[in-house]
Design a protein around this motif. Structure first.
Motif, mmCIF file in Angstrom:
data_model
loop_
_atom_site.group_PDB
_atom_site.id
_atom_site.type_symbol
_atom_site.label_atom_id
_atom_site.label_comp_id
_atom_site.label_asym_id
_atom_site.label_seq_id
_atom_site.Cartn_x
_atom_site.Cartn_y
_atom_site.Cartn_z
ATOM 1 N N TYR A 127 5.777 5.018 30.809
ATOM 2 C CA TYR A 127 7.127 4.683 30.419
ATOM 3 C C TYR A 127 7.382 5.191 29.199
ATOM 4 C CZ TYR A 127 9.788 1.331 27.804
ATOM 5 O OH TYR A 127 10.916 0.997 26.979
ATOM 6 N N GLN A 128 6.744 5.306 28.300
ATOM 7 C CA GLN A 128 6.339 5.846 27.002
ATOM 8 C C GLN A 128 6.783 7.426 26.650
ATOM 9 O OE1 GLN A 128 2.655 4.702 25.257
ATOM 10 N NE2 GLN A 128 3.454 3.452 24.177
ATOM 11 N N ASP A 129 6.442 8.276 27.989
ATOM 12 C CA ASP A 129 7.139 9.869 28.169
ATOM 13 C C ASP A 129 8.576 10.027 28.421
ATOM 14 O OD1 ASP A 129 5.953 11.949 27.737
ATOM 15 O OD2 ASP A 129 5.973 12.294 30.056
ATOM 16 N N LEU A 130 8.728 8.815 29.475
ATOM 17 C CA LEU A 130 10.292 9.340 29.610
ATOM 18 C C LEU A 130 11.489 9.383 29.346
ATOM 19 C CD1 LEU A 130 9.599 7.709 33.200
ATOM 20 C CD2 LEU A 130 10.469 9.930 33.047
ATOM 21 N N LEU A 131 10.920 7.358 28.281
ATOM 22 C CA LEU A 131 11.475 7.015 26.843
ATOM 23 C C LEU A 131 11.872 8.162 25.825
ATOM 24 C CD1 LEU A 131 13.268 4.364 25.518
ATOM 25 C CD2 LEU A 131 11.093 4.072 24.752
ATOM 26 N N CYS A 132 10.704 8.942 25.721
ATOM 27 C CA CYS A 132 10.497 10.223 24.716
ATOM 28 C C CYS A 132 11.589 10.748 25.128
ATOM 29 C CB CYS A 132 9.204 10.682 24.718
ATOM 30 S SG CYS A 132 9.163 11.932 23.611
ATOM 31 N N GLU A 133 11.116 11.116 26.285
ATOM 32 C CA GLU A 133 12.310 12.480 26.903
ATOM 33 C C GLU A 133 14.071 11.924 26.688
ATOM 34 O OE1 GLU A 133 11.309 13.222 30.605
ATOM 35 O OE2 GLU A 133 8.969 14.047 29.946
ATOM 36 N N LYS A 134 14.709 11.194 27.013
ATOM 37 C CA LYS A 134 15.649 10.563 26.879
ATOM 38 C C LYS A 134 15.769 10.338 26.182
ATOM 39 C CE LYS A 134 15.559 7.636 31.288
ATOM 40 N NZ LYS A 134 15.802 6.546 31.611
ATOM 41 N N THR A 135 15.411 10.094 24.647
ATOM 42 C CA THR A 135 15.550 10.226 23.120
ATOM 43 C C THR A 135 16.054 11.410 22.536
ATOM 44 O OG1 THR A 135 14.347 8.024 23.019
ATOM 45 C CG2 THR A 135 14.906 8.706 20.510
ATOM 46 N N VAL A 136 15.383 12.365 22.777
ATOM 47 C CA VAL A 136 15.235 13.748 21.917
ATOM 48 C C VAL A 136 16.263 14.376 23.196
ATOM 49 C CG1 VAL A 136 13.763 15.830 22.190
ATOM 50 C CG2 VAL A 136 12.936 13.857 21.905
ATOM 51 N N ALA A 137 16.432 14.119 24.619
ATOM 52 C CA ALA A 137 17.927 14.651 25.206
ATOM 53 C C ALA A 137 18.466 14.463 24.873
ATOM 54 C CB ALA A 137 17.554 14.702 26.888
ATOM 55 N N ALA A 138 18.962 13.559 24.020
ATOM 56 C CA ALA A 138 20.105 12.613 23.504
ATOM 57 C C ALA A 138 20.163 13.221 22.350
ATOM 58 C CB ALA A 138 20.419 10.975 23.213
ATOM 59 N N GLN A 139 19.551 14.163 21.471
ATOM 60 C CA GLN A 139 19.539 14.203 20.143
ATOM 61 C C GLN A 139 20.481 16.172 20.304
ATOM 62 O OE1 GLN A 139 19.797 12.204 17.757
ATOM 63 N NE2 GLN A 139 18.547 11.019 19.631
ATOM 64 N N SER A 140 20.413 15.717 21.742
ATOM 65 C CA SER A 140 20.940 17.384 20.870
ATOM 66 C C SER A 140 22.364 17.649 22.455
ATOM 67 C CB SER A 140 19.722 18.760 22.694
ATOM 68 O OG SER A 140 20.208 18.587 23.928
ATOM 69 N N GLN A 141 23.165 16.580 22.523
ATOM 70 C CA GLN A 141 24.523 16.735 23.041
ATOM 71 C C GLN A 141 25.678 16.735 22.008
ATOM 72 O OE1 GLN A 141 24.730 16.262 26.280
ATOM 73 N NE2 GLN A 141 21.992 15.774 25.681
ATOM 74 N N ASP A 142 25.553 17.604 20.598
ATOM 75 C CA ASP A 142 26.348 18.027 20.301
ATOM 76 C C ASP A 142 26.143 19.875 19.726
ATOM 77 O OD1 ASP A 142 27.470 15.919 19.886
ATOM 78 O OD2 ASP A 142 26.361 14.694 17.841
ATOM 79 N N TYR A 143 25.202 20.042 20.393
ATOM 80 C CA TYR A 143 25.512 21.653 20.356
ATOM 81 C C TYR A 143 26.564 22.576 21.056
ATOM 82 C CZ TYR A 143 25.078 22.443 25.456
ATOM 83 O OH TYR A 143 25.363 22.295 27.232
#
Length: 286
Positions: free
Chosen positions: A106-122
């Motif tokens: 759960y924590q691993d997946l939540l981390c992945e989603k959170t980090v991925a959300a930070q790269s949407q403005d590239y």
């Protein structure tokens, strides 16, 4: 959905070690050399530090993980084992209960989603950028001969009788006899017997060039005819049977395909750069 309060729990580095071991050698940590384990443990500790920092950030509050997503990962892990008992035993050897495993996933997946959300403005790559790169680096898009290949892997692990070298060879010998009589049964036999994650895709590795697989596999694969089964091959991770589907001669990737691949690669690089910058800033302020 799992409760967000689980964010406050410490992510088990044991799960990170399991992930790293599978990515490294398609096997559990208990089967790896102590020197390799030591390196992977260090990587697991770094991963855990990053995950905990991400989960404690405000950005993590905007993400959600469904129970179904956690269950899917657990099912994938379970399919790598002979039976539920061997799966449970492997968890015990890493000091994990099923509940702790669920939390770590759960924590691993939540981390992945959170980090991925930070790269949407590239800044997305333009077609001209990709074309310029292609024209300056055309040699990169010339490829050597490739083979489209599937395999069945039986790992060697003396902790389990069925995975002793003798038993593994006997199992593969039986499978090879079946395949020589009916090669079309390969997908079903790979799904049922292979101990590699590719089993979930009926054993398919895909198109490879020399140097992408273990040398022992290369030495056999690149002398095989299309539509044939290899003899049993031993590598660092166990015993294999290969199926060579087709032989693709050397050539050059079409320009349109190259432009598409370059664009994707540039965009992925820029996304990863955004993610790395955000994580670096997060760790600096934690």
């Amino acid at each position: 959905m799992l409760t967000k309060q689980k964010n406050r729990s410490t992510v088990s580095s044991a799960y990170q070690l399991i992930k790293l071991a599978w990515n490294h050698s398609q096997t559990g940590p208990e089967s790896l050399d102590p020197t390799v384990i030591e390196k992977l443990q260090t990587q697991a500790q770094v991963a855990e530090k990053i995950i905990m920092a991400v989960l404690q950030s405000d950005a993590a509050k905007n993400q959600q993980v469904r129970q179904e997503e956690v269950n899917f990962i657990i099912e994938q892990l379970q399919q790598q084992f002979e039976n539920p008992q061997s799966f449970t035993l492997s968890l015990q050897q890493q000091g994990l209960t099923v509940t702790q495993l669920e939390l770590a996933i759960y924590q691993d997946l939540l981390c992945e989603k959170t980090v991925a959300a930070q790269s949407q403005d590239y800044r997305a790559a333009s077609e001209q950028e990709a074309l310029d790169y292609y024209q300056k680096n055309r040699a990169q898009f010339r490829h050597s001969e490739r083979r489209n290949v599937s395999h069945i892997l039986i790992t060697i692990n003396d902790l389990y009788r069925e995975n002793s070298k003798e038993q593994a060879r006997a199992r593969l010998t039986q499978l090879r006899t079946l395949l020589l009589n009916d090669i079309s049964s390969f997908p079903a036999l790979a799904l049922a017997n292979s101990e590699c994650p590719t089993a979930l895709n009926n054993g398919l590795i895909g198109r490879v060039t020399r140097g992408q697989l273990y040398p022992q596999l290369d030495d056999v694969l690149f002398f095989m005819q299309a539509g044939t089964i290899s003899p049993i091959i031993e590598s660092e991770i166990g015993l294999h049977l290969l199926l060579c589907h087709e032989i693709l001669p050397a050539g050059e990737q079409p320009e349109a395909d190259a432009i598409k691949a370059i664009t994707k690669q540039i965009n992925q690089h820029r996304q990863k750069k955004c993610e790395k910058q955000w994580i670096t800033s997060l760790l600096a302020n934690s």
